[in-house]
Write a protein that holds these residues in place. Structure first.
Motif, PDB file in Angstrom:
ATOM      1  N   CYS A 115       0.828  -1.215   0.000  1.00 17.62           N
ATOM      2  CA  CYS A 115       0.000   0.000   0.000  1.00 17.62           C
ATOM      3  C   CYS A 115       0.863   1.266   0.000  1.00 17.62           C
ATOM      4  O   CYS A 115       0.786   2.088   0.921  1.00 17.62           O
ATOM      5  CB  CYS A 115      -0.919  -0.005   1.213  1.00 17.62           C
ATOM      6  SG  CYS A 115      -1.970  -1.450   1.257  1.00 17.62           S
ATOM      7  N   THR A 116       1.703   1.379  -1.019  1.00 15.36           N
ATOM      8  CA  THR A 116       2.604   2.522  -1.106  1.00 15.36           C
ATOM      9  C   THR A 116       2.560   3.078  -2.515  1.00 15.36           C
ATOM     10  O   THR A 116       1.680   2.696  -3.304  1.00 15.36           O
ATOM     11  CB  THR A 116       4.025   2.116  -0.665  1.00 15.36           C
ATOM     12  OG1 THR A 116       4.839   3.271  -0.591  1.00 15.36           O
ATOM     13  CG2 THR A 116       4.643   1.088  -1.598  1.00 15.36           C
ATOM     14  N   SER A 117       3.461   3.961  -2.834  1.00 17.62           N
ATOM     15  CA  SER A 117       3.426   4.552  -4.169  1.00 17.62           C
ATOM     16  C   SER A 117       4.820   5.033  -4.567  1.00 17.62           C
ATOM     17  O   SER A 117       5.671   5.285  -3.709  1.00 17.62           O
ATOM     18  CB  SER A 117       2.434   5.728  -4.184  1.00 17.62           C
ATOM     19  OG  SER A 117       2.165   6.104  -5.511  1.00 17.62           O
ATOM     20  N   ALA A 118       5.000   5.170  -5.878  1.00 15.17           N
ATOM     21  CA  ALA A 118       6.235   5.782  -6.378  1.00 15.17           C
ATOM     22  C   ALA A 118       6.099   7.299  -6.351  1.00 15.17           C
ATOM     23  O   ALA A 118       7.091   8.030  -6.412  1.00 15.17           O
ATOM     24  CB  ALA A 118       6.522   5.300  -7.803  1.00 15.17           C
ATOM     25  N   LYS A 119       4.836   7.772  -6.279  1.00 11.62           N
ATOM     26  CA  LYS A 119       4.576   9.221  -6.134  1.00 11.62           C
ATOM     27  C   LYS A 119       3.195   9.344  -5.495  1.00 11.62           C
ATOM     28  O   LYS A 119       2.242   8.712  -5.952  1.00 11.62           O
ATOM     29  CB  LYS A 119       4.603   9.888  -7.510  1.00 11.62           C
ATOM     30  CG  LYS A 119       4.301  11.365  -7.464  1.00 11.62           C
ATOM     31  CD  LYS A 119       4.667  12.030  -8.781  1.00 11.62           C
ATOM     32  CE  LYS A 119       4.151  13.442  -8.914  1.00 11.62           C
ATOM     33  NZ  LYS A 119       4.207  14.280  -7.731  1.00 11.62           N
ATOM     34  N   PHE A 120       3.126  10.133  -4.432  1.00 15.42           N
ATOM     35  CA  PHE A 120       1.883  10.218  -3.662  1.00 15.42           C
ATOM     36  C   PHE A 120       1.078  11.443  -4.088  1.00 15.42           C
ATOM     37  O   PHE A 120       1.069  12.461  -3.394  1.00 15.42           O
ATOM     38  CB  PHE A 120       2.181  10.286  -2.163  1.00 15.42           C
ATOM     39  CG  PHE A 120       2.730   9.011  -1.563  1.00 15.42           C
ATOM     40  CD1 PHE A 120       1.914   8.178  -0.793  1.00 15.42           C
ATOM     41  CD2 PHE A 120       4.052   8.641  -1.769  1.00 15.42           C
ATOM     42  CE1 PHE A 120       2.409   7.008  -0.233  1.00 15.42           C
ATOM     43  CE2 PHE A 120       4.560   7.480  -1.200  1.00 15.42           C
ATOM     44  CZ  PHE A 120       3.739   6.658  -0.445  1.00 15.42           C
ATOM     45  N   GLY A 121       0.447  11.396  -5.230  1.00 12.30           N
ATOM     46  CA  GLY A 121      -0.414  12.499  -5.652  1.00 12.30           C
ATOM     47  C   GLY A 121       0.362  13.788  -5.877  1.00 12.30           C
ATOM     48  O   GLY A 121       1.568  13.768  -6.183  1.00 12.30           O
ATOM     49  N   SER A 210      -6.051   5.516  -0.701  1.00 18.66           N
ATOM     50  CA  SER A 210      -4.864   6.384  -0.584  1.00 18.66           C
ATOM     51  C   SER A 210      -3.801   5.996  -1.591  1.00 18.66           C
ATOM     52  O   SER A 210      -3.274   6.838  -2.321  1.00 18.66           O
ATOM     53  CB  SER A 210      -4.283   6.292   0.826  1.00 18.66           C
ATOM     54  OG  SER A 210      -5.239   6.634   1.781  1.00 18.66           O
ATOM     55  N   THR A 211      -3.450   4.724  -1.598  1.00 17.71           N
ATOM     56  CA  THR A 211      -2.486   4.218  -2.580  1.00 17.71           C
ATOM     57  C   THR A 211      -3.197   3.054  -3.268  1.00 17.71           C
ATOM     58  O   THR A 211      -3.303   1.967  -2.714  1.00 17.71           O
ATOM     59  CB  THR A 211      -1.178   3.768  -1.896  1.00 17.71           C
ATOM     60  OG1 THR A 211      -1.494   2.901  -0.800  1.00 17.71           O
ATOM     61  CG2 THR A 211      -0.398   4.948  -1.360  1.00 17.71           C
ATOM     62  N   THR A 212      -3.693   3.320  -4.429  1.00 12.92           N
ATOM     63  CA  THR A 212      -4.623   2.396  -5.085  1.00 12.92           C
ATOM     64  C   THR A 212      -3.866   1.222  -5.726  1.00 12.92           C
ATOM     65  O   THR A 212      -2.639   1.297  -5.935  1.00 12.92           O
ATOM     66  CB  THR A 212      -5.386   3.135  -6.196  1.00 12.92           C
ATOM     67  OG1 THR A 212      -4.419   3.553  -7.179  1.00 12.92           O
ATOM     68  CG2 THR A 212      -6.127   4.351  -5.648  1.00 12.92           C
ATOM     69  N   PRO A 213      -4.591   0.166  -6.078  1.00  9.31           N
ATOM     70  CA  PRO A 213      -3.930  -0.930  -6.804  1.00  9.31           C
ATOM     71  C   PRO A 213      -3.201  -0.421  -8.060  1.00  9.31           C
ATOM     72  O   PRO A 213      -2.134  -0.927  -8.404  1.00  9.31           O
ATOM     73  CB  PRO A 213      -5.106  -1.860  -7.156  1.00  9.31           C
ATOM     74  CG  PRO A 213      -6.092  -1.643  -6.042  1.00  9.31           C
ATOM     75  CD  PRO A 213      -5.985  -0.181  -5.702  1.00  9.31           C
ATOM     76  N   GLU A 214      -3.746   0.609  -8.702  1.00 10.10           N
ATOM     77  CA  GLU A 214      -3.074   1.155  -9.904  1.00 10.10           C
ATOM     78  C   GLU A 214      -1.712   1.753  -9.523  1.00 10.10           C
ATOM     79  O   GLU A 214      -0.734   1.613 -10.257  1.00 10.10           O
ATOM     80  CB  GLU A 214      -3.943   2.236 -10.573  1.00 10.10           C
ATOM     81  CG  GLU A 214      -5.234   1.714 -11.213  1.00 10.10           C
ATOM     82  CD  GLU A 214      -6.290   1.260 -10.203  1.00 10.10           C
ATOM     83  OE1 GLU A 214      -6.384   1.875  -9.108  1.00 10.10           O
ATOM     84  OE2 GLU A 214      -7.020   0.281 -10.478  1.00 10.10           O
ATOM     85  N   ASP A 215      -1.657   2.442  -8.368  1.00  5.12           N
ATOM     86  CA  ASP A 215      -0.362   3.000  -7.911  1.00  5.12           C
ATOM     87  C   ASP A 215       0.654   1.879  -7.681  1.00  5.12           C
ATOM     88  O   ASP A 215       1.833   2.006  -8.022  1.00  5.12           O
ATOM     89  CB  ASP A 215      -0.543   3.769  -6.587  1.00  5.12           C
ATOM     90  CG  ASP A 215      -1.376   5.028  -6.748  1.00  5.12           C
ATOM     91  OD1 ASP A 215      -1.283   5.667  -7.799  1.00  5.12           O
ATOM     92  OD2 ASP A 215      -2.136   5.360  -5.803  1.00  5.12           O
ATOM     93  N   LEU A 216       0.180   0.807  -7.065  1.00 11.69           N
ATOM     94  CA  LEU A 216       1.094  -0.307  -6.758  1.00 11.69           C
ATOM     95  C   LEU A 216       1.522  -1.021  -8.034  1.00 11.69           C
ATOM     96  O   LEU A 216       2.652  -1.506  -8.147  1.00 11.69           O
ATOM     97  CB  LEU A 216       0.412  -1.293  -5.790  1.00 11.69           C
ATOM     98  CG  LEU A 216       0.458  -0.989  -4.280  1.00 11.69           C
ATOM     99  CD1 LEU A 216       1.869  -1.035  -3.732  1.00 11.69           C
ATOM    100  CD2 LEU A 216      -0.210   0.295  -3.902  1.00 11.69           C
ATOM    101  N   LYS A 217       0.614  -1.057  -9.012  1.00 13.48           N
ATOM    102  CA  LYS A 217       0.934  -1.727 -10.287  1.00 13.48           C
ATOM    103  C   LYS A 217       2.062  -0.980 -10.991  1.00 13.48           C
ATOM    104  O   LYS A 217       2.919  -1.603 -11.636  1.00 13.48           O
ATOM    105  CB  LYS A 217      -0.344  -1.760 -11.152  1.00 13.48           C
ATOM    106  CG  LYS A 217      -0.208  -2.477 -12.468  1.00 13.48           C
ATOM    107  CD  LYS A 217      -0.179  -3.991 -12.242  1.00 13.48           C
ATOM    108  CE  LYS A 217      -0.309  -4.807 -13.515  1.00 13.48           C
ATOM    109  NZ  LYS A 217       0.637  -4.551 -14.563  1.00 13.48           N
ATOM    110  N   ILE A 218       2.077   0.347 -10.837  1.00 16.40           N
ATOM    111  CA  ILE A 218       3.169   1.136 -11.452  1.00 16.40           C
ATOM    112  C   ILE A 218       4.507   0.681 -10.868  1.00 16.40           C
ATOM    113  O   ILE A 218       5.491   0.495 -11.581  1.00 16.40           O
ATOM    114  CB  ILE A 218       2.935   2.648 -11.228  1.00 16.40           C
ATOM    115  CG1 ILE A 218       1.746   3.098 -12.070  1.00 16.40           C
ATOM    116  CG2 ILE A 218       4.199   3.458 -11.527  1.00 16.40           C
ATOM    117  CD1 ILE A 218       1.274   4.523 -11.785  1.00 16.40           C
TER     118      ILE A 218
END
Ligand SMILES: O=C(O)CCC(=O)CC(=O)O
Length: 389
Positions: A115-121, A210-218
């Motif tokens: 549940c994280t991201s390479a960029k948070f919005g 907050s950190t969507t599956p699409e964010d994690l897929k990136i």
């Protein structure tokens, strides 16, 4: 400036066991990893950290950067003379873990990003949140954050769990939280993901806003050879909502004995539910009364009845309580029934609701057993009201 991080180190099964480091989200402390800590320590040493500005770690004035948060972790590993670790990071902790895998690859055995991201919005949203926290404090955000941390179904099922996490958010330092928002505002690892060489597992929560599956897929697409999983149901704190599957996935990813860890995880999950349904005093008495002879049975029911069936999302605990009372009445098991009646009263179930359950059961399973249930409940209610229960 490096700060000395507060942490908890739980010894693994042997001195030469490998170490897993758990790094949490914005507004958390290391207790957010309680669903994983004991179970993983069946296989590895576990190091759960409070990021700077969080939990019991120091709170230097902000803004912070993800690099600074990560260098604190390296300094902690150095101070403990731990060289290479399995990193598990959720959200902000996932950004810190990415940074370490990119910039300190020699310290990372495996990487698990939850549940994280390479960029948070967009940066502005984080700078606005930092300003809001500095003005009104972390407690003012807690409701909104909790709605993103847990699905509505989990929140409805487990009010205690939500309350514990509300306190965790509200206890986070205002300055620490705000300074970490500023770190998130600048975080962008998108062009560096291809530098990650550690075996990487990426886990998303299907309902995480907050950190969507699409964010994690990136992230998964950017890290060569990574494995991607989506857990359902799970919002932002997927390690809590899907405690068992997350622990098992981490255990398998770090190459541990998944069977041992899985059983330990189910036991932990079961103990949490058992305490919430039966109450701490009852469970403590039961643990104190455990013998070598009864321990395997205690372990079995904790893992299966409590860790598995009571933990299923399909019915809330209130409904399961009523079912349990009806079934125990129907089969005439007075010992267990008495225990569940008393636990239900302690949890705030109204005597009128108990009466409805026993009346209903009388229709389908017979009057004599309901008669006994009324007698047991009558005694328990009297003791509860007189304070002798
Ligand atoms: O506050 C939220 O709901 C999400 C915050 C976020 O994505 C960063 C984190 O949890 O570490």
């Amino acid at each position: 400036m490096i700060v000395a991080l507060a942490h908890e180190r739980i010894e693994g099964p042997s001195a030469d066991a490998e170490t897993v480091v758990l790094i949490g989200s914005l507004g958390s402390d290391r207790s957010m990893w309680n669903p994983q800590i004991a179970a993983l320590s069946a296989a590895v040493h576990v190091l759960a950290v409070d990021l700077r500005g969080h939990g019991r770690s120091p709170v230097p004035p902000g803004p912070y950067s993800v690099a600074e948060l990560a260098e604190d972790v390296v300094a902690l590993l150095d101070s403990l003379e731990v060289n290479r670790v399995h990193l598990v990071g959720l959200s902000l902790g996932g950004a810190v873990s990415q940074w370490l895998a990119i910039h300190r690859p020699e310290r990372v055995r495996t990487l698990t990003l939850l549940c994280t991201s390479a960029k948070f919005g967009e940066p502005a949203q984080w700078l606005d949140r930092a300003a809001a926290v500095r003005a009104a404090g972390t407690a003012s955000l807690a409701d909104a954050v909790l709605e993103r941390w847990f699905t509505p179904e989990l929140a409805a099922r487990d009010a205690d769990l939500v309350e514990r996490h509300r306190r965790m958010i509200a206890d986070t330092s205002d300055e620490g939280y705000a300074a970490c928002c500023e770190a998130l505002s600048e975080w962008d690892s998108r062009s560096d993901l291809n530098r990650i060489t550690a075996p990487t597992l990426v886990i998303a929560g299907r309902q995480d806003p907050s950190t969507t599956p699409e964010d994690l897929k990136i992230i998964a697409d950017g890290v060569t050879g990574s494995t991607f999983r989506v857990l359902d149901p799970a919002a932002h704190l997927a390690n809590v909502e899907q405690a068992g599957p997350v622990t098992a996935a981490v255990a398998a990813h770090i190459g541990s004995d998944a069977y041992t860890v899985g059983r330990a995880a189910a036991h932990d999950a079961g103990m949490t539910v058992r305490r919430s349904v039966l109450g701490d005093a009852h469970v403590d008495r039961s643990i104190a009364g455990r013998t070598e002879f009864t321990a395997p049975f205690q372990d079995f029911i904790t893992r299966t009845a409590w860790g598995d069936i009571w933990n299923r999302p399909g019915l809330d605990h209130h409904t399961r309580r009523l079912l349990t009372l009806a079934i125990l009445t129907a089969v005439g098991n007075q010992h267990e029934l008495d225990m569940h009646i008393r636990a239900a009263l302690r949890a705030g179930l109204a005597p009128d609701e108990l009466a409805e359950v026993f009346l209903h059961t009388a229709v389908y399973a017979g009057v004599p057993n309901s008669n006994s249930a009324f007698a047991l409940a009558n005694a328990a209610i009297a003791e509860t009201e007189s304070g002798t229960s």
